[in-house]
Design a protein around this motif. Structure first.
Motif, PDB file in Angstrom:
ATOM      1  N   VAL A 554      53.893  37.923  71.308  1.00  0.00           N
ATOM      2  CA  VAL A 554      53.900  39.178  70.664  1.00  0.00           C
ATOM      3  C   VAL A 554      52.647  40.163  71.033  1.00  0.00           C
ATOM      4  N   SER A 555      52.637  41.425  71.073  1.00  0.00           N
ATOM      5  CA  SER A 555      51.650  42.242  70.981  1.00  0.00           C
ATOM      6  C   SER A 555      50.595  42.282  70.153  1.00  0.00           C
ATOM      7  N   PRO A 556      49.300  42.076  70.354  1.00  0.00           N
ATOM      8  CA  PRO A 556      48.457  42.108  69.273  1.00  0.00           C
ATOM      9  C   PRO A 556      48.445  43.265  68.502  1.00  0.00           C
ATOM     10  N   ALA A 557      48.892  44.417  68.751  1.00  0.00           N
ATOM     11  CA  ALA A 557      49.075  45.469  68.095  1.00  0.00           C
ATOM     12  C   ALA A 557      50.064  45.395  67.066  1.00  0.00           C
ATOM     13  N   ILE A 558      50.953  44.377  67.153  1.00  0.00           N
ATOM     14  CA  ILE A 558      51.945  44.123  66.173  1.00  0.00           C
ATOM     15  C   ILE A 558      51.406  42.985  65.242  1.00  0.00           C
ATOM     16  N   ILE A 559      50.487  42.062  65.900  1.00  0.00           N
ATOM     17  CA  ILE A 559      49.885  41.115  65.161  1.00  0.00           C
ATOM     18  C   ILE A 559      48.989  41.811  64.023  1.00  0.00           C
ATOM     19  N   ALA A 560      48.443  42.665  64.291  1.00  0.00           N
ATOM     20  CA  ALA A 560      47.240  43.664  63.642  1.00  0.00           C
ATOM     21  C   ALA A 560      47.766  43.955  62.293  1.00  0.00           C
ATOM     22  N   ASP A 561      49.241  44.461  62.377  1.00  0.00           N
ATOM     23  CA  ASP A 561      50.025  44.949  61.360  1.00  0.00           C
ATOM     24  C   ASP A 561      50.677  44.008  60.358  1.00  0.00           C
ATOM     25  N   GLU A 562      50.506  42.546  60.859  1.00  0.00           N
ATOM     26  CA  GLU A 562      51.480  41.632  60.130  1.00  0.00           C
ATOM     27  C   GLU A 562      50.761  41.679  58.627  1.00  0.00           C
ATOM     28  N   GLY A 563      51.699  40.997  57.722  1.00  0.00           N
ATOM     29  CA  GLY A 563      51.498  40.950  56.325  1.00  0.00           C
ATOM     30  C   GLY A 563      52.122  42.019  55.520  1.00  0.00           C
ATOM     31  N   SER A 564      52.073  42.037  54.481  1.00  0.00           N
ATOM     32  CA  SER A 564      52.885  42.655  53.182  1.00  0.00           C
ATOM     33  C   SER A 564      51.967  43.916  52.779  1.00  0.00           C
ATOM     34  N   ALA A 565      52.529  45.054  52.389  1.00  0.00           N
ATOM     35  CA  ALA A 565      51.816  46.191  52.098  1.00  0.00           C
ATOM     36  C   ALA A 565      53.079  46.825  51.090  1.00  0.00           C
ATOM     37  N   LEU A 566      52.202  47.498  50.079  1.00  0.00           N
ATOM     38  CA  LEU A 566      53.163  48.256  49.061  1.00  0.00           C
ATOM     39  C   LEU A 566      52.782  49.751  49.405  1.00  0.00           C
ATOM     40  N   THR A 567      53.874  50.433  49.596  1.00  0.00           N
ATOM     41  CA  THR A 567      54.041  51.696  49.933  1.00  0.00           C
ATOM     42  C   THR A 567      54.531  52.553  48.612  1.00  0.00           C
ATOM     43  N   SER A 568      53.519  53.651  48.063  1.00  0.00           N
ATOM     44  CA  SER A 568      53.969  54.613  47.099  1.00  0.00           C
ATOM     45  C   SER A 568      53.874  55.972  47.662  1.00  0.00           C
ATOM     46  N   SER A 569      54.740  56.661  47.741  1.00  0.00           N
ATOM     47  CA  SER A 569      54.641  58.006  48.582  1.00  0.00           C
ATOM     48  C   SER A 569      55.810  59.092  47.812  1.00  0.00           C
ATOM     49  N   ILE A 570      55.195  60.280  47.880  1.00  0.00           N
ATOM     50  CA  ILE A 570      55.963  61.378  47.354  1.00  0.00           C
ATOM     51  C   ILE A 570      56.473  62.281  48.686  1.00  0.00           C
ATOM     52  N   GLY A 571      57.586  62.719  48.598  1.00  0.00           N
ATOM     53  CA  GLY A 571      57.830  63.663  49.859  1.00  0.00           C
ATOM     54  C   GLY A 571      58.872  64.866  49.420  1.00  0.00           C
ATOM     55  N   PHE A 572      59.036  65.509  50.452  1.00  0.00           N
ATOM     56  CA  PHE A 572      59.904  66.710  50.391  1.00  0.00           C
ATOM     57  C   PHE A 572      60.823  67.026  51.544  1.00  0.00           C
ATOM     58  N   THR A 573      61.772  67.713  51.229  1.00  0.00           N
ATOM     59  CA  THR A 573      62.409  68.340  52.578  1.00  0.00           C
ATOM     60  C   THR A 573      62.882  69.821  52.014  1.00  0.00           C
ATOM     61  N   TYR A 574      62.233  70.660  53.001  1.00  0.00           N
ATOM     62  CA  TYR A 574      63.050  72.197  52.611  1.00  0.00           C
ATOM     63  C   TYR A 574      63.899  72.456  53.696  1.00  0.00           C
ATOM     64  N   LEU A 575      65.162  73.012  53.344  1.00  0.00           N
ATOM     65  CA  LEU A 575      66.236  73.313  54.607  1.00  0.00           C
ATOM     66  C   LEU A 575      66.459  74.911  54.089  1.00  0.00           C
ATOM     67  N   TYR A 576      66.229  75.513  55.373  1.00  0.00           N
ATOM     68  CA  TYR A 576      66.726  77.286  55.359  1.00  0.00           C
ATOM     69  C   TYR A 576      67.836  77.195  56.115  1.00  0.00           C
ATOM     70  N   ASP A 577      69.053  77.481  55.560  1.00  0.00           N
ATOM     71  CA  ASP A 577      70.245  77.639  56.695  1.00  0.00           C
ATOM     72  C   ASP A 577      70.804  79.100  56.564  1.00  0.00           C
ATOM     73  N   ARG A 578      70.699  79.581  57.733  1.00  0.00           N
ATOM     74  CA  ARG A 578      71.458  81.069  57.988  1.00  0.00           C
ATOM     75  C   ARG A 578      72.786  80.766  59.096  1.00  0.00           C
ATOM     76  N   ARG A 579      73.369  79.486  59.113  1.00  0.00           N
ATOM     77  CA  ARG A 579      74.495  79.310  59.822  1.00  0.00           C
ATOM     78  C   ARG A 579      75.517  80.108  59.146  1.00  0.00           C
ATOM     79  N   ASN A 580      76.515  80.543  59.824  1.00  0.00           N
ATOM     80  CA  ASN A 580      77.779  81.294  59.573  1.00  0.00           C
ATOM     81  C   ASN A 580      78.748  80.358  58.804  1.00  0.00           C
ATOM     82  N   SER A 581      78.373  78.951  59.013  1.00  0.00           N
ATOM     83  CA  SER A 581      79.563  77.971  58.526  1.00  0.00           C
ATOM     84  C   SER A 581      78.814  76.649  58.630  1.00  0.00           C
TER      85      SER A 581
END
Length: 782
Positions: A554-581
């Protein structure tokens, strides 16, 4: 068919006199009203010969009541009325003194209706179209009329040689069985289609325009090669439209001649046309005749300039653009009347788009039909209009498109009918529901982990309320998933969509040699922020664990990320639609921006953003649909760097020609006893995609389209690139190397959903990339 003869029989001296008068009354020309000789006051009416029909009912049919004065004309009308009921085979009125005796012979009743020899059309379909019914009185004329109806049904499906012979079988108790003996015959196909008078466009070009087709090897599978008068009329209109869109303002279809071959096995269609000269646009301008509107308000609404080839679509698009602006400016009742002036000598067409006040029309009623599972309110909420609102044609068109894009319906028809008054409109909405639920079962086996299986249930129109619900249980060698998802598209009956995902996932990331476990809850809400823009806000809380795969280096780059982490995030998606359908776009563009910020509690801290823009353009009457798309993404993290599960990966569905995670920064070493080959993802990416789809010349109902595509892009960037393991200290290349692929696609609107098959060729690669030649996915050509 039995002829009707009026029978009036009278006895005695008065009877003889009345008989003579009645005979004269039947054949004499009308004369001025005067007392009729031989009339008398009726004393009694008796009925004989009736078995099923009540005597009083017979008297009511004759309209002869004791105490009334009876004339020969009334007796004649009474007999005619008895025959008109269709209940009697024979009827006589006997005059005995001042009394009448009505003698009838009833028609037999229909016992059973049957069909023999029909394979193409079912009994149910035939029964729905004929008029006669069991237990009704038998009438030869009605049976013959129904036989003609059956022949018309067969002709509508191209069987012009069909024959129908009604057979009557007598049964006890004055009953009969009616059996329609049917000889269906062969399909009467179109053997040849000929065009006369066309010089600019070949027969093949015009054949592509019309819906009628010549019979071929696949005739048994399609219906467009059978003759249908309605299709011929549609062909004429399609030819006119095609020539008008290509500059031929004087085009005419002079005739459409249909000939049946001598053996009655095929038709010959001949369309005689006059093309005329090709025209260009002359003057083009908007002429507002409504106070408050200026010509400058409509700059850019006409998608053509003087000198461009005349195209009816330009006129139609300009009218739609002008109406959209007048609606936005509050002029709901404005109409656009194109004033066209044709300059024969210069071969130009001047068009002035005159804006005038239209008649005030209001929505009287919105009628909905065809929905058996979907609730009416789910359909109604897609309308911007309600009863009593000012009618808006543009809004009605947008509603039809929104209904199609829900995915609940296979076909949608929204038409406007005149209401109870000229200023009232009824919006007729007819939908054809499609299956919106799916059940997926799967079984997998491996010697290492044994038997695994998958059960996934999803419904896009849950309980007919338009809600999305899905549940999945999956155990297998590479993935274990337990998830629940729900979305309410109209939360609290507002234009707000609310939903959530609750999940537990264990995934074996083969391309990176680690196992990932996620336990999370993602609530979200989506709402409009403008006429063309929507915004989604979301929150994510998840426990994410990375465990290196012990069975490989296994790559040491992955071994460095081993373990558990809690993710708490907020996000958005903005959609601007000018299609004819939104369901099947052929013009316009759509922009998408996303952003996620992690660090509101939890362990992960990063800012992740993407931006995508796609532009559509179509050609040849929307047969060829193209788009070009650009997409970029970036991930910025804290000093500890980004984890592999937060980075971007390309390949598979988002970059055809390469496997999922098939290129980008990679720890690649094949010098040891066991090799290291781990895709690490990247913090940045940029991609350009292009695609064109087109018909394959097959009938439209087959649902097959071809396509070509090309991808070019790069994935790069790691926070740390230098690592140490048994190989020593080394550096991973995370530079922005460009990859590219081209390929062809086959799109199929199959009965089980839209499918896409890709054959790709990676034309720009880097050592270590994982290529992918074939790929089967679900996806439409848009």
């Amino acid at each position: 068919m039995r002829s009707i003869t009026t029978k009036i029989v009278m006895r005695g001296t008065r009877a003889a006199l009345l008989a003579c008068v009645a005979s004269a009354a039947l054949f004499a020309a009308p004369v001025a009203a005067q007392p009729i000789p031989g009339s008398f006051v009726l004393s009694d009416v008796q009925v004989e010969g009736n078995r099923r029909v009540e005597a009083e009912t017979v008297r009511v049919y004759t309209d002869l009541d004791p105490g009334e004065t009876v004339t020969p004309a009334r007796l004649n009308a009474a007999v005619q009325a008895l025959y008109a009921t269709g209940l009697f085979e024979d009827a006589q009125i006997l005059v005995e003194g001042n009394a009448l005796r009505i003698v009838v012979v009833e028609n037999p009743s229909i016992n059973v209706i049957a069909f023999e020899g029909n394979d193409v059309i079912s009994d149910d379909m035939l029964n729905q179209n004929i008029e006669i019914r069991p237990r009704l009185a038998y009438n030869r004329a009605a049976v013959e009329a129904d036989a003609a109806i059956i022949i018309d049904i067969y002709r509508s499906v191209g069987r012009f040689g069909a024959q129908v012979n009604p057979v009557i079988i007598e049964r006890p108790d004055n009953r009969v069985d009616v059996v329609f003996e049917i000889f269906e015959g062969d399909v009467t196909e179109i053997e040849r289609i000929t065009f006369v008078g066309n010089e600019v466009f070949s027969d093949g070009d015009l054949q592509d325009v019309i819906v009628s087709r010549e019979a071929g090897l696949l005739s048994q599978f399609f219906s467009n090669d059978t003759y249908d008068p309605g299709k011929v009329r549609l062909d004429e209109e399609l030819l006119r439209q095609f020539y008008l869109e290509n500059g031929f303002a004087e085009f005419e279809v002079e005739s459409s001649v249909v000939e049946l071959s001598a053996d009655r096995q095929g038709f010959f269609l001949t369309y005689t046309v006059t093309e005329g000269p090709r025209y260009t646009f002359g003057e083009l301008f908007v002429d507002p005749q409504v106070d408050g509107l200026e010509a400058a308000d409509f700059d850019g609404t006409i998608p053509a300039r003087p000198g461009d080839g005349f195209d009816q679509r330009v006129v139609d698009d300009a009218i739609e653009n002008i109406l959209e602006i007048t609606g936005q400016m509050g002029f709901a009742f404005a109409n656009v009347v194109p004033r066209v002036r044709q300059n024969v000598e210069e071969r130009t067409v001047d068009v002035a788009f005159e804006i005038v006040d239209g008649d005030r029309v209001f929505v009287e009623r919105i009628d909905i039909s065809g929905n058996t599972a979907t609730l009416d309110r789910v359909i109604r909420r897609e309308f911007d209009l309600i009863e009593g609102d000012a009618f808006n044609a543009s809004s009605v068109r947008e509603t039809a498109d929104r209904l199609r894009s829900t995915g609940y319906f296979g076909d949608v028809s929204v038409e406007v009918q005149e209401g109870s008054a000229p200023d009232r409109a009824i919006i007729e909405t007819v939908v054809e529901e499609r299956l919106t639920g799916s059940v997926n079962f799967g079984v997998a086996y491996s010697s290492a982990s044994g038997v695994g299986g998958t059960v996934a249930l999803s419904e896009n129109n849950f309980l007919g309320r338009g809600q999305y619900a899905a549940i999945e249980f999956s155990t297998g060698t590479d993935e274990n998933v337990y998830s629940l998802a729900f979305t309410e598209p109209r939360f609290l009956d507002r234009e707000v969509s609310a939903g959530f995902d609750l999940y537990f996932r264990e995934v074996d990331r083969d391309t990176s040699n680690f196992d990932e476990t996620n336990i999370g809850f993602d609530p979200r809400v989506t709402f409009p922020v403008s006429d063309n823009g929507t915004l989604q806000l979301r929150y994510r809380i998840s426990q994410d664990e990375i465990e290196a795969n012990d069975s490989v280096d296994v790559s040491p780059a992955i071994i460095a990320d081993e373990g558990s982490a809690l993710t708490s995030s907020i996000g958005f998606t903005y959609l601007y639609d000018r299609r004819n359908s939104t369901a099947a776009p052929t013009d316009g563009y759509v922009l998408t921006f996303t952003g996620d910020l992690a660090g509101l509690g939890g362990d992960a801290q990063y800012l992740k953003a993407t931006a995508t823009g796609r532009y559509y353009q179509s050609f040849r009457n929307d047969d060829i649909v193209t788009f070009i798309e650009g997409e970029v993404g970036a991930l910025a993290s804290d000093s500890d760097g980004s984890r592999i599960t937060d980075r971007f990966f390309l390949g598979g569905g988002n970059f055809r020609g390469f496997q999922a995670g098939g290129f980008g920064p990679r720890d690649l070493d094949t010098t040891g006893a066991t090799s290291v080959d781990s895709a690490l993802g990247g913090n940045y990416y940029a991609v350009v995609r292009a695609q064109a789809s087109f018909p394959l010349g097959l009938p439209e109902e087959v649902g097959l389209f071809g396509g070509v595509f090309a991808n070019a892009g790069s994935l790069w960037g790691l926070n740390d690139t230098t690592f140490t393991d048994t190989r020593g200290t080394y550096t991973i290349d995370d530079s922005a190397e460009v990859r590219a692929a081209v390929g062809v696609s086959l799109f199929w609107d199959s009965p089980i959903g839209a499918l896409r098959i890709d054959y790709a060729n990676a034309v720009k690669t880097v050592e270590g990339d994982d290529e992918e030649t074939f790929r089967l996915t679900g996806g439409r050509r848009f």
